[in-house]
Design a protein around this motif. Sequence first.
Motif, PDB file in Angstrom:
ATOM      1  N   LEU A 196     -22.187   7.070  -7.627  1.00 58.43           N
ATOM      2  CA  LEU A 196     -21.936   5.791  -7.547  1.00 58.43           C
ATOM      3  C   LEU A 196     -21.018   5.475  -8.680  1.00 58.43           C
ATOM      4  CD1 LEU A 196     -25.732   3.902  -5.869  1.00 58.43           C
ATOM      5  CD2 LEU A 196     -23.185   4.752  -4.826  1.00 58.43           C
ATOM      6  N   ALA A 197     -21.243   6.005  -9.630  1.00 55.77           N
ATOM      7  CA  ALA A 197     -20.486   5.264 -10.530  1.00 55.77           C
ATOM      8  C   ALA A 197     -19.555   6.388 -10.930  1.00 55.77           C
ATOM      9  CB  ALA A 197     -21.038   5.833 -12.457  1.00 55.77           C
ATOM     10  N   TRP A 198     -18.987   7.350 -10.183  1.00 56.76           N
ATOM     11  CA  TRP A 198     -17.496   8.087  -9.860  1.00 56.76           C
ATOM     12  C   TRP A 198     -17.248   7.194  -8.472  1.00 56.76           C
ATOM     13  CZ3 TRP A 198     -19.933  13.998 -10.457  1.00 56.76           C
ATOM     14  CH2 TRP A 198     -19.881  14.026 -12.344  1.00 56.76           C
ATOM     15  N   VAL A 199     -17.488   7.220  -8.097  1.00 57.72           N
ATOM     16  CA  VAL A 199     -17.067   6.435  -6.576  1.00 57.72           C
ATOM     17  C   VAL A 199     -16.541   5.048  -7.463  1.00 57.72           C
ATOM     18  CG1 VAL A 199     -17.518   5.736  -4.315  1.00 57.72           C
ATOM     19  CG2 VAL A 199     -18.191   7.650  -4.550  1.00 57.72           C
ATOM     20  N   LYS A 200     -17.305   4.294  -7.578  1.00 52.86           N
ATOM     21  CA  LYS A 200     -16.538   2.719  -8.052  1.00 52.86           C
ATOM     22  C   LYS A 200     -15.131   2.612  -8.547  1.00 52.86           C
ATOM     23  CE  LYS A 200     -17.662  -1.641  -9.807  1.00 52.86           C
ATOM     24  NZ  LYS A 200     -17.209  -1.589 -10.986  1.00 52.86           N
ATOM     25  N   ARG A 201     -15.564   4.186  -9.895  1.00 53.04           N
ATOM     26  CA  ARG A 201     -14.576   4.500 -10.884  1.00 53.04           C
ATOM     27  C   ARG A 201     -12.827   4.463 -10.377  1.00 53.04           C
ATOM     28  NH1 ARG A 201     -15.591   9.516 -14.548  1.00 53.04           N
ATOM     29  NH2 ARG A 201     -17.388   7.302 -15.159  1.00 53.04           N
ATOM     30  N   PHE A 202     -13.407   5.314  -9.505  1.00 54.96           N
ATOM     31  CA  PHE A 202     -11.915   5.854  -7.902  1.00 54.96           C
ATOM     32  C   PHE A 202     -12.187   4.739  -7.833  1.00 54.96           C
ATOM     33  CE2 PHE A 202     -11.211   7.016  -4.160  1.00 54.96           C
ATOM     34  CZ  PHE A 202     -10.148   8.083  -3.807  1.00 54.96           C
ATOM     35  N   TYR A 203     -12.704   4.090  -7.365  1.00 51.92           N
ATOM     36  CA  TYR A 203     -11.585   2.785  -6.235  1.00 51.92           C
ATOM     37  C   TYR A 203     -11.580   2.064  -7.563  1.00 51.92           C
ATOM     38  CZ  TYR A 203     -12.206  -1.956  -3.738  1.00 51.92           C
ATOM     39  OH  TYR A 203     -11.891  -2.790  -3.739  1.00 51.92           O
ATOM     40  N   ASP A 204     -11.884   1.829  -8.297  1.00 53.53           N
ATOM     41  CA  ASP A 204     -11.346   0.950 -10.067  1.00 53.53           C
ATOM     42  C   ASP A 204     -10.077   1.368 -10.193  1.00 53.53           C
ATOM     43  OD1 ASP A 204     -13.601  -1.187  -9.140  1.00 53.53           O
ATOM     44  OD2 ASP A 204     -14.330  -0.079 -11.263  1.00 53.53           O
ATOM     45  N   LYS A 205     -10.101   2.173  -9.427  1.00 49.50           N
ATOM     46  CA  LYS A 205      -8.405   2.883 -10.291  1.00 49.50           C
ATOM     47  C   LYS A 205      -7.561   3.193  -9.101  1.00 49.50           C
ATOM     48  CE  LYS A 205      -8.323   6.288 -13.317  1.00 49.50           C
ATOM     49  NZ  LYS A 205      -8.450   7.755 -14.145  1.00 49.50           N
ATOM     50  N   GLY A 206      -7.579   2.125  -7.910  1.00 53.37           N
ATOM     51  CA  GLY A 206      -6.792   2.752  -7.280  1.00 53.37           C
ATOM     52  C   GLY A 206      -6.797   3.340  -5.866  1.00 53.37           C
ATOM     53  N   GLU A 232     -25.595  -3.063  -5.251  1.00 50.76           N
ATOM     54  CA  GLU A 232     -25.759  -2.939  -6.311  1.00 50.76           C
ATOM     55  C   GLU A 232     -25.455  -1.995  -7.402  1.00 50.76           C
ATOM     56  OE1 GLU A 232     -29.212  -1.282  -3.679  1.00 50.76           O
ATOM     57  OE2 GLU A 232     -29.725  -3.074  -3.254  1.00 50.76           O
ATOM     58  N   ALA A 233     -24.721  -1.441  -6.291  1.00 49.11           N
ATOM     59  CA  ALA A 233     -24.199  -0.080  -7.658  1.00 49.11           C
ATOM     60  C   ALA A 233     -22.750  -0.766  -8.631  1.00 49.11           C
ATOM     61  CB  ALA A 233     -23.381   0.779  -7.111  1.00 49.11           C
ATOM     62  N   GLY A 234     -22.626  -1.973  -7.995  1.00 51.43           N
ATOM     63  CA  GLY A 234     -21.117  -3.410  -9.466  1.00 51.43           C
ATOM     64  C   GLY A 234     -20.478  -3.615  -8.581  1.00 51.43           C
ATOM     65  N   PHE A 235     -20.538  -3.118  -6.988  1.00 52.24           N
ATOM     66  CA  PHE A 235     -18.825  -3.640  -6.510  1.00 52.24           C
ATOM     67  C   PHE A 235     -19.761  -4.981  -6.195  1.00 52.24           C
ATOM     68  CE2 PHE A 235     -18.937   0.888  -5.408  1.00 52.24           C
ATOM     69  CZ  PHE A 235     -18.020   1.167  -5.504  1.00 52.24           C
ATOM     70  N   PRO A 236     -18.589  -5.342  -6.715  1.00 53.29           N
ATOM     71  CA  PRO A 236     -18.311  -6.949  -6.026  1.00 53.29           C
ATOM     72  C   PRO A 236     -18.035  -7.544  -4.807  1.00 53.29           C
ATOM     73  CG  PRO A 236     -16.242  -7.180  -7.503  1.00 53.29           C
ATOM     74  CD  PRO A 236     -16.793  -5.185  -6.959  1.00 53.29           C
ATOM     75  N   LEU A 237     -19.433  -8.169  -4.677  1.00 54.14           N
ATOM     76  CA  LEU A 237     -19.630  -8.621  -2.890  1.00 54.14           C
ATOM     77  C   LEU A 237     -17.804  -8.682  -1.626  1.00 54.14           C
ATOM     78  CD1 LEU A 237     -21.281  -9.669  -0.372  1.00 54.14           C
ATOM     79  CD2 LEU A 237     -20.896 -11.520  -1.357  1.00 54.14           C
ATOM     80  N   VAL A 238     -17.071  -9.219  -2.756  1.00 52.21           N
ATOM     81  CA  VAL A 238     -15.997  -9.164  -1.410  1.00 52.21           C
ATOM     82  C   VAL A 238     -15.233  -8.049  -1.280  1.00 52.21           C
ATOM     83  CG1 VAL A 238     -15.468 -11.705  -1.791  1.00 52.21           C
ATOM     84  CG2 VAL A 238     -14.977  -9.799  -3.573  1.00 52.21           C
TER      85      VAL A 238
END
Length: 471
Positions: free
Chosen positions: A351-361, A391-397
Amino acid sequence: MKLKITLITFCITALSFAQNFSDQVKRFITVEDNQFAITNVTVIDGTGGEIKENQTIVVSDGKILRTGDADKIPMALGIKTIDGKGKTVIPGLVMLHEHMFYTTPFENWFSVSQMTFTFPRLYLAGGVTSMRTGGSIQPQSDLNVQQWINEGLMTGPKMHVTGPFIEREGPKVPELGFIGNTDEVSKIVNYWADKGVTSFKVYNNITKQDLSVAVSEAHKRGLKVTGHLCSLTYKEASEIGIDNLEHGFMASSDFALDKEENLCDPFSARTGLANEPIDGENINKLIDLLIANGTAITTTPNVFEPYTDREIVPGGGLDALLPQIQERLTSQHKRAQGRDSSSIALFNKNLAWVKRFYDKGGILLAGTDPTGAGRTVAGYANQRTVEILVEAGFPLVDAIKICTIDGAKFLEISEVTGTVEEGKQADLLLIDGDLSQDIKNIRKLETVFKDGVGFNSKQLFESVKGKVGFN
């Protein structure tokens, strides 16, 4: 004058709106008005923008006619209104790794069974208004269900059907077909493309050449290829041109030591994932490569959810299952408590890696994959997926955006669905609660609007209780 024209147009288009549904579908419909408005409601519109309160949404002819501040939206006399005070509207979910089958093991055999009737209802009950099957075991059945839903004969979401798994022989799964050589790939792609599928899925034991042919043949027809990989690394598949990779990074064999070309070693792949540091150089290079190549990732966290201190069926769907399946899962759950620390660590790392992937575009999509140990149940799992992202830290929106418009963009339907915007189809979820206060309020879904027709979520769930696993 502009206001008068708008109201006249509203009334004219409303008169033209009509849909025919079978009696089996009608029993779940609670709103079938040509025109209606949801008033004084909180809106999370799917764009990733700010949450808006005290909004009114006007629907006519199955589309969103107007949306905005409640005190600024004019409405025709006599229009049906739904009081949205204390409630939230989000776009209908657009989910990208769904199946029309469910895990039904027998003794030491892994097997799956088609859920032709229960799963379409459950997906809609859980708020899914558009979905892509992430591989089919009975693609013709899926295409038939797609057609009958479109015709109003069955209850379910709008479906985008993926062809049969493209796979070479590996583990003995009786429902999978196996190719013997690469020449078969183009035949599969073109045969099922002619039948109406819109994407293809490659699996654990394919070769680079198999994928190259699948991508080439699918792309010639404007179709996409996704993959649950093992024999190929994410890097190899991305460079060949695959459009989508399934399961976050959980199916990546990129970190396996001494990886042999075109061969799947699941133990080595999992060991490599476990040993890769959460901020390791290799994962960061892989993320950057996937983003540069425009390769999308579908996260399916629900199917990997650990056991310890979690629900037996994440999302709360235990009573949807046949009693004997409930007993089996309950027994497994009790035995696994406190014994899945490595799974918990890998679940959180992914989940941390997935969020990093998303946050980087990166292009991040979401789905459920109702297979695995059988704890992932359509509908319930879709709501739970949104919860996990928050729960993994993604903002709700952002969590809502990933599960709506981002999926719609990938399916190339974002012009008509995926956000709460004027002119789009009224694919809307009316939820009794505030998601910003508690994401689990998503389970209080009241009405699922698909093309402006409102379906009772609770009744849909209730209609198949104790039946999943049979059909």
